[in-house]
Enzyme design. Structure first.
Site, PDB file in Angstrom:
ATOM      1  N   ARG A 159       0.799  -1.228   0.000  1.00 40.24           N
ATOM      2  CA  ARG A 159       0.000   0.000   0.000  1.00 40.24           C
ATOM      3  C   ARG A 159       0.834   1.283   0.000  1.00 40.24           C
ATOM      4  O   ARG A 159       0.404   2.311   0.536  1.00 40.24           O
ATOM      5  CB  ARG A 159      -0.956   0.032   1.194  1.00 40.24           C
ATOM      6  CG  ARG A 159      -2.132  -0.880   1.083  1.00 40.24           C
ATOM      7  CD  ARG A 159      -2.998  -0.501  -0.114  1.00 40.24           C
ATOM      8  NE  ARG A 159      -4.295  -1.137  -0.060  1.00 40.24           N
ATOM      9  CZ  ARG A 159      -4.524  -2.382  -0.484  1.00 40.24           C
ATOM     10  NH1 ARG A 159      -3.565  -3.104  -1.006  1.00 40.24           N
ATOM     11  NH2 ARG A 159      -5.743  -2.882  -0.394  1.00 40.24           N
ATOM     12  N   SER A 234     -10.881   0.273   2.417  1.00 41.97           N
ATOM     13  CA  SER A 234     -10.170   0.057   3.690  1.00 41.97           C
ATOM     14  C   SER A 234      -9.667   1.396   4.227  1.00 41.97           C
ATOM     15  O   SER A 234      -8.975   2.119   3.514  1.00 41.97           O
ATOM     16  CB  SER A 234      -8.949  -0.829   3.476  1.00 41.97           C
ATOM     17  OG  SER A 234      -9.328  -2.063   2.942  1.00 41.97           O
ATOM     18  N   GLU A 330      -4.870   4.336   5.723  1.00 38.78           N
ATOM     19  CA  GLU A 330      -4.597   4.105   4.318  1.00 38.78           C
ATOM     20  C   GLU A 330      -5.165   5.268   3.506  1.00 38.78           C
ATOM     21  O   GLU A 330      -4.640   5.648   2.466  1.00 38.78           O
ATOM     22  CB  GLU A 330      -5.279   2.791   3.901  1.00 38.78           C
ATOM     23  CG  GLU A 330      -4.612   2.105   2.741  1.00 38.78           C
ATOM     24  CD  GLU A 330      -5.581   1.770   1.660  1.00 38.78           C
ATOM     25  OE1 GLU A 330      -5.497   2.431   0.603  1.00 38.78           O
ATOM     26  OE2 GLU A 330      -6.405   0.872   1.842  1.00 38.78           O
TER      27      GLU A 330
HETATM   28  N1  EPU Z   1     -12.483 -10.074   8.827  1.00 39.17           N
HETATM   29  C1  EPU Z   1     -13.042  -9.840  10.054  1.00 39.17           C
HETATM   30  N2  EPU Z   1     -14.073  -8.966  10.154  1.00 39.17           N
HETATM   31  C2  EPU Z   1     -14.569  -8.310   9.073  1.00 39.17           C
HETATM   32  C3  EPU Z   1     -13.998  -8.556   7.811  1.00 39.17           C
HETATM   33  C4  EPU Z   1     -12.942  -9.433   7.704  1.00 39.17           C
HETATM   34  O1  EPU Z   1     -12.648 -10.410  11.066  1.00 39.17           O
HETATM   35  O2  EPU Z   1     -15.490  -7.504   9.259  1.00 39.17           O
HETATM   36  C5  EPU Z   1     -11.337 -11.004   8.718  1.00 39.17           C
HETATM   37  C6  EPU Z   1     -11.757 -12.335   8.125  1.00 39.17           C
HETATM   38  O3  EPU Z   1     -11.128 -13.359   8.813  1.00 39.17           O
HETATM   39  C7  EPU Z   1     -11.210 -12.267   6.713  1.00 39.17           C
HETATM   40  C8  EPU Z   1      -9.977 -11.420   6.889  1.00 39.17           C
HETATM   41  O4  EPU Z   1     -10.331 -10.481   7.896  1.00 39.17           O
HETATM   42  O5  EPU Z   1     -10.913 -13.526   6.222  1.00 39.17           O
HETATM   43  C9  EPU Z   1      -9.514 -10.719   5.636  1.00 39.17           C
HETATM   44  O6  EPU Z   1     -10.605  -9.950   5.112  1.00 39.17           O
HETATM   45  P1  EPU Z   1     -10.623  -9.490   3.571  1.00 39.17           P
HETATM   46  O7  EPU Z   1     -10.449 -10.643   2.680  1.00 39.17           O
HETATM   47  O8  EPU Z   1     -11.819  -8.643   3.361  1.00 39.17           O
HETATM   48  O9  EPU Z   1      -9.289  -8.642   3.419  1.00 39.17           O
HETATM   49  P2  EPU Z   1      -8.676  -7.414   4.230  1.00 39.17           P
HETATM   50  O10 EPU Z   1      -7.302  -7.811   4.604  1.00 39.17           O
HETATM   51  O11 EPU Z   1      -9.562  -6.919   5.297  1.00 39.17           O
HETATM   52  C10 EPU Z   1      -7.522  -6.395   2.097  1.00 39.17           C
HETATM   53  C11 EPU Z   1      -7.418  -5.075   1.409  1.00 39.17           C
HETATM   54  C12 EPU Z   1      -8.692  -4.808   0.621  1.00 39.17           C
HETATM   55  C13 EPU Z   1      -8.875  -5.919  -0.409  1.00 39.17           C
HETATM   56  C14 EPU Z   1      -8.953  -7.265   0.349  1.00 39.17           C
HETATM   57  C15 EPU Z   1      -9.043  -8.447  -0.587  1.00 39.17           C
HETATM   58  C16 EPU Z   1      -5.962  -3.721   2.832  1.00 39.17           C
HETATM   59  C17 EPU Z   1      -5.871  -2.565   3.764  1.00 39.17           C
HETATM   60  N3  EPU Z   1      -7.194  -4.014   2.386  1.00 39.17           N
HETATM   61  O12 EPU Z   1      -8.574  -6.301   3.059  1.00 39.17           O
HETATM   62  O13 EPU Z   1      -8.511  -3.590  -0.089  1.00 39.17           O
HETATM   63  O14 EPU Z   1     -10.049  -5.746  -1.182  1.00 39.17           O
HETATM   64  O15 EPU Z   1      -7.763  -7.428   1.154  1.00 39.17           O
HETATM   65  O16 EPU Z   1      -7.807  -8.694  -1.147  1.00 39.17           O
HETATM   66  O17 EPU Z   1      -4.945  -4.342   2.523  1.00 39.17           O
HETATM   67  C18 EPU Z   1      -8.914  -1.238  -0.038  1.00 39.17           C
HETATM   68  O18 EPU Z   1      -7.702  -1.090   0.021  1.00 39.17           O
HETATM   69  O19 EPU Z   1      -9.695  -0.246  -0.037  1.00 39.17           O
HETATM   70  C19 EPU Z   1      -9.472  -2.582  -0.035  1.00 39.17           C
HETATM   71  C20 EPU Z   1     -10.778  -2.797   0.006  1.00 39.17           C
END
Ligand code: EPU
Length: 334
Positions: A159, A234, A330
Site C-alpha cells: 500500500r 479500507s 490508508e
Molecule cells: N475479517 C473480520 N471482520 C470483518 C472482515 C474481515 O474479522 O469484518 C477477517 C476475516 O477473517 C477475513 C480477513 O479479515 O478472512 C480478511 O478480510 P478481507 O479478505 O476482506 O481482506 P482485508 O485484509 O480486510 C484487504 C485489502 C482490501 C482488499 C482485500 C481483498 C488492505 C488494507 N485491504 O482487506 O482492499 O479488497 O484485502 O484482497 O490491505 C482497499 O484497500 O480499499 C481494499 C478494500
C-alpha cells in the site's frame, strides 16, 4: 471567487467547498498551470476514492482527467499499454479482459483512477499493481520537469510507493505504462475467498474473465458501493507485527486472523481487530463501520468529514488500548 461543492468529487460524499477546481486534460495543461502558479500548495485529485475531506480547500485543486489507452509495443507474449492518469481503473481492467490481456483481472472493481493506483500500490485478491507496472510518467511540481520512473524507482511496498512517501505532494503522475500478458496468463487463485469460490463451482481452469467475474462478485457482496453508501474502502492498512507479539496476543485472543509475510513479520487483519473492539455495533454522528467488512468506515447519513475522522481516531485508540497495535491510515486525510 465562487465556491464549488466537492461532494460529488469524493467517495465519502463529504460536502466541503473548494475555491479553485481546475480540470487537467493533458500534460501541457499541467505545465501551463505550474508555470503560472503562485505557490507550491496544490491538491492533485484523481477519483477521490481514497481521500477524507475534513475542511474546505482554499488552494488550487487539479482534477486529473488525462484520457487515453494505447498499445505502444507488443510481441507474441506481451503487450505494453500506456494509459492516461485520468482513466477509470475499473474500465481499464474490463478493457484488458475484453482484449484477453492478462494481469489486471484480480484487481477488478477497485474504485478510483489509473494515476492514483500506483501511488498506494493498489492490491486485492492476491495481486498488487506493481506486478504489472512498466513505468510511471509525470511532472515535478517545483520545476515542471518530466520524469519516467521505472518499476524499481517507484519503490513499491504494501500500500505504498515513492509517490506516497518522498514524493508526496511533489510529483503529478500523468501516465502509467503496464506490461500485460497475451498468452500463458499467470492465473492467481491463492487468495482464500477466491479459492473457495472456485472450489464451490468446481472450476479448476479459470480464464482471466472468470477470475474478474468472481472477484467482482466477491467484492460486491462484501464491500459497499460508494455511490450508495459513502466510504473509501479500507480505512487502515493491515498492521505488521513480530512473531513474539503475535504469540502474546494469541494467549488471550486465540482466533486473531494473521498471515505470515515474506519477511519475518505477520500481517494482522485490521478488520478483525476493529470488529473485536465492537465497532460493528457503534454508530456516532452517522458514522459506523460496514457490517460485512469492519475495515471500511461508512458515512451512513450526512456525516461531516470531521465526524468520520473522529470515529477513525476512536477506532485507533481502542485498538491500541486493547491490542497494543497502532493502526496506520490508508486513506489520505485533508
Ligand atoms: N475479517 C473480520 N471482520 C470483518 C472482515 C474481515 O474479522 O469484518 C477477517 C476475516 O477473517 C477475513 C480477513 O479479515 O478472512 C480478511 O478480510 P478481507 O479478505 O476482506 O481482506 P482485508 O485484509 O480486510 C484487504 C485489502 C482490501 C482488499 C482485500 C481483498 C488492505 C488494507 N485491504 O482487506 O482492499 O479488497 O484485502 O484482497 O490491505 C482497499 O484497500 O480499499 C481494499 C478494500
Amino acid at each position: 471567487m465562487k465556491k464549488i461543492s466537492l461532494k460529488q468529487y469524493n467517495s465519502f460524499g463529504i460536502d466541503v467547498k473548494a475555491t479553485n477546481l481546475i480540470s487537467i486534460e493533458s500534460e501541457i495543461d499541467i505545465i501551463n498551470f505550474l508555470e503560472k502558479k503562485k505557490n507550491d500548495k496544490i491538491l492533485i485529485l484523481g477519483g477521490g476514492t481514497n481521500i477524507l475531506f475534513t475542511k474546505d480547500i482554499d488552494y488550487p485543486i487539479l482534477k486529473i482527467e488525462i484520457k487515453g489507452i494505447e498499445i505502444i509495443n507488443e510481441d507474441e507474449d506481451e503487450v505494453l499499454v500506456s494509459v492516461g492518469a485520468g482513466e477509470n481503473w475499473n474500465d481499464l481492467v474490463w478493457w484488458s479482459i475484453e482484449n484477453n490481456f492478462g494481469g489486471l483481472e484480480n484487481l477488478v472493481s477497485i474504485p478510483g483512477n489509473v494515476g492514483s493506483a500506483p501511488i498506494q500500490n493498489i492490491g486485492a485478491y492476491g495481486k498488487e499493481i506493481n506486478e504489472v507496472i512498466e513505468n510511471c510518467r509525470g511532472i515535478f511540481i517545483k520545476n515542471s520537469t518530466m520524469k519516467i520512473f521505472n518499476k524499481d524507482e517507484c519503490k513499491f511496498s504494501y500500500r505504498s510507493s515513492i509517490f506516497k512517501e518522498e514524493l508526496k505532494d511533489k510529483f503529478i503522475i500523468s501516465n502509467v505504462t503496464l506490461r500485460l500478458t497475451k498468452r500463458n496468463h499467470k492465473i492467481n487463485t491463492e487468495y482464500k475467498s477466491l479459492q473457495n469460490t472456485l472450489i464451490q463451482r468446481g472450476d479448476t481452469n479459470p480464464s482471466i474473465k472468470n477470475i474478474a467475474e468472481f472477484v467482482h462478485s466477491i467484492r460486491s457482496n462484501k464491500l459497499p458501493n460508494y455511490k450508495k453508501i459513502g466510504n473509501a474502502g479500507s480505512f487502515f492498512k493491515n498492521p505488521l507485527i513480530k512473531k513474539d507479539k503475535l504469540k502474546e496476543i494469541r494467549l488471550s485472543c486465540p482466533d486473531i486472523v494473521s498471515h505470515k509475510t515474506k519477511g519475518s513479520e505477520y500481517k494482522i487483519s485490521a478488520a478483525w481487530l476493529i470488529e473485536n473492539c465492537g465497532f460493528k455495533k457503534i454508530e456516532v454522528n452517522n458514522v459506523t463501520v460496514h457490517k460485512k467488512q469492519a475495515l471500511v468506515i461508512i458515512n451512513s447519513g450526512n456525516a461531516k468529514g470531521i465526524d468520520i475522522y473522529n470515529f477513525s481516531q476512536k477506532i485507533k485508540k481502542t485498538v491500541r488500548e486493547k491490542f497494543d497495535i497502532l493502526l496506520e491510515e490508508e486513506v489520505n486525510i485533508l
